[in-house]
Design a protein around this motif. Structure first.
Motif, PDB file in Angstrom:
ATOM      1  N   GLY A   1       0.832  -1.191   0.000  1.00 16.17           N
ATOM      2  CA  GLY A   1       0.000   0.000   0.000  1.00 16.17           C
ATOM      3  C   GLY A   1       0.864   1.238   0.000  1.00 16.17           C
ATOM      4  N   VAL A   2       0.489   2.199  -0.816  1.00 18.55           N
ATOM      5  CA  VAL A   2       1.215   3.461  -0.882  1.00 18.55           C
ATOM      6  C   VAL A   2       0.380   4.516  -0.178  1.00 18.55           C
ATOM      7  CG1 VAL A   2       2.149   5.241  -2.398  1.00 18.55           C
ATOM      8  CG2 VAL A   2       2.302   2.836  -3.063  1.00 18.55           C
ATOM      9  N   ARG A   3       0.908   5.049   0.918  1.00 16.03           N
ATOM     10  CA  ARG A   3       0.224   6.114   1.634  1.00 16.03           C
ATOM     11  C   ARG A   3       0.441   7.419   0.882  1.00 16.03           C
ATOM     12  NH1 ARG A   3       1.181   1.871   4.262  1.00 16.03           N
ATOM     13  NH2 ARG A   3      -0.022   1.302   6.090  1.00 16.03           N
ATOM     14  N   ILE A   4      -0.654   8.120   0.647  1.00 15.90           N
ATOM     15  CA  ILE A   4      -0.614   9.342  -0.155  1.00 15.90           C
ATOM     16  C   ILE A   4      -0.659  10.535   0.782  1.00 15.90           C
ATOM     17  CG2 ILE A   4      -1.777  10.665  -1.956  1.00 15.90           C
ATOM     18  CD1 ILE A   4      -2.923   7.925  -2.915  1.00 15.90           C
ATOM     19  N   GLY A   5       0.424  11.310   0.796  1.00 15.57           N
ATOM     20  CA  GLY A   5       0.500  12.458   1.692  1.00 15.57           C
ATOM     21  C   GLY A   5      -0.221  13.677   1.167  1.00 15.57           C
ATOM     22  N   ALA A   6      -0.086  13.920  -0.094  1.00 17.80           N
ATOM     23  CA  ALA A   6      -0.745  15.071  -0.708  1.00 17.80           C
ATOM     24  C   ALA A   6      -1.145  14.683  -2.123  1.00 17.80           C
ATOM     25  CB  ALA A   6       0.186  16.276  -0.730  1.00 17.80           C
TER      26      ALA A   6
ATOM     27  N   VAL B   1      -4.782   5.757   0.943  1.00 19.59           N
ATOM     28  CA  VAL B   1      -3.824   4.696   0.646  1.00 19.59           C
ATOM     29  C   VAL B   1      -4.231   4.068  -0.678  1.00 19.59           C
ATOM     30  CG1 VAL B   1      -2.751   2.547   1.439  1.00 19.59           C
ATOM     31  CG2 VAL B   1      -3.574   4.211   3.119  1.00 19.59           C
ATOM     32  N   LEU B   2      -3.266   3.907  -1.568  1.00 20.94           N
ATOM     33  CA  LEU B   2      -3.512   3.204  -2.825  1.00 20.94           C
ATOM     34  C   LEU B   2      -2.989   1.783  -2.671  1.00 20.94           C
ATOM     35  CD1 LEU B   2      -4.398   3.168  -5.810  1.00 20.94           C
ATOM     36  CD2 LEU B   2      -2.034   3.808  -6.374  1.00 20.94           C
ATOM     37  N   PHE B   3      -3.894   0.811  -2.795  1.00 17.90           N
ATOM     38  CA  PHE B   3      -3.515  -0.591  -2.771  1.00 17.90           C
ATOM     39  C   PHE B   3      -3.459  -1.080  -4.214  1.00 17.90           C
ATOM     40  CE2 PHE B   3      -5.688   0.000   1.328  1.00 17.90           C
ATOM     41  CZ  PHE B   3      -4.661  -0.377   2.172  1.00 17.90           C
ATOM     42  N   ASP B   4      -2.346  -1.690  -4.595  1.00 22.04           N
ATOM     43  CA  ASP B   4      -2.142  -2.130  -5.973  1.00 22.04           C
ATOM     44  C   ASP B   4      -1.601  -3.558  -5.963  1.00 22.04           C
ATOM     45  OD1 ASP B   4      -1.736  -2.371  -8.683  1.00 22.04           O
ATOM     46  OD2 ASP B   4      -0.316  -0.717  -8.849  1.00 22.04           O
TER      47      ASP B   4
END
Length: 194
Positions: free
Chosen positions: A10-15, A47-50
Motif C-alpha cells: 500500500g502506498v500512503r498518499i500524503g498530498a 492509501v492506494l492498494f495495488d
C-alpha cells in the motif's frame, strides 16, 4: 498517480492536489462521505492498494487504528507513533476512529477471486478489539465479501474488522482507500489531510 511506488502492499498518499476537488465534501467521492458524516467531512488519509502478480499479498483480520497528522506532538491519549511513507501516524483514542468512515474506490473489478475486501458485520460496534479476541469474533459474527465492479465505491465504518486474501489467480487489483472524519484534533495536533 503514476509517480507512486509500485510492487508494495500500500502506498500512503500524503498530498494529492489533483484529487482534492473529488475528495472534498461536494466532490464526486467526498459527497458520499458527507452524506454519512455531514458537510464537515474531510479526507484525512488515503492509501492506494495495488495488487499485481508480482505483489500479491494477503492481509489478516484487523482494525485500522492509526491516523495521519501533520507532526508529532505529545498529547495525552495519542500513541504509539509511527512513520510510514514519510507520514507521521499515531493511534488516537478509539472514539475518533469510531466516528470515521472509509471509502474504497475500486479502480479494477473485484470478483470473488480478485482479493475482495472481507468484513465482519457489526464488529465496528465492539470498540477496540484485542488481537486475542479477533478469531472468536469472526466465528461468532461471520464474514461478508465485498465484491465490486470497476468504479464502485464501498463505504464502511473505519473501525470494522476487515481482511483480504491474495488474488487467485494473481492479477491486478487497485483500490484507493480514503478515510474521512469530522473531528477536530486536540491542540496542537492537526490532521495532515490529503
Amino acid at each position: 498517480m503514476t509517480d507512486l511506488a509500485v510492487d508494495v502492499p500500500g502506498v500512503r498518499i500524503g498530498a494529492a492536489p489533483a484529487l482534492r476537488s473529488i475528495l472534498a465534501p461536494g466532490g464526486t467521492v467526498g459527497r458520499i462521505a458527507a452524506a454519512v458524516l455531514g458537510p464537515d467531512a474531510r479526507a484525512v488519509r488515503a492509501v492506494l492498494f495495488d495488487k499485481t502478480p508480482a505483489a500479491n499479498w494477503s492481509l489478516g483480520w484487523h482494525q485500522d487504528r492509526t491516523i495521519v497528522v501533520a507532526e508529532r506532538v505529545t498529547v495525552a491519549g495519542f500513541g504509539p507513533w509511527t512513520i510510514k511513507s514519510g507520514l507521521v501516524q499515531v493511534e488516537p483514542p478509539f472514539v475518533i476512529l469510531e466516528r470515521m468512515v472509509t471509502l474504497r474506490i475500486h479502480l479494477d473489478a473485484v470478483d470473488a477471486t480478485n482479493a475482495p475486501l472481507r468484513i465482519v458485520p457489526g464488529s465496528h460496534r465492539l470498540g477496540r478489539i484485542a488481537e486475542t479476541r479477533i478469531a472468536s469474533i469472526v466465528a461468532a459474527h461471520g464474514e461478508r465479501t465485498c465484491l465490486a465492479d470497476r468504479g464502485d465505491i464501498w463505504c464502511y465504518a473505519t473501525s470494522i474488522l476487515h481482511a483480504s486474501r491474495a488474488a487467485d489467480p494473481p492479477r491486478r487489483r487497485r483500490v484507493l482507500q480514503v478515510d474521512y472524519s469530522t473531528d477536530a484534533l486536540p491542540d496542537p495536533l492537526c490532521w495532515r489531510g490529503v
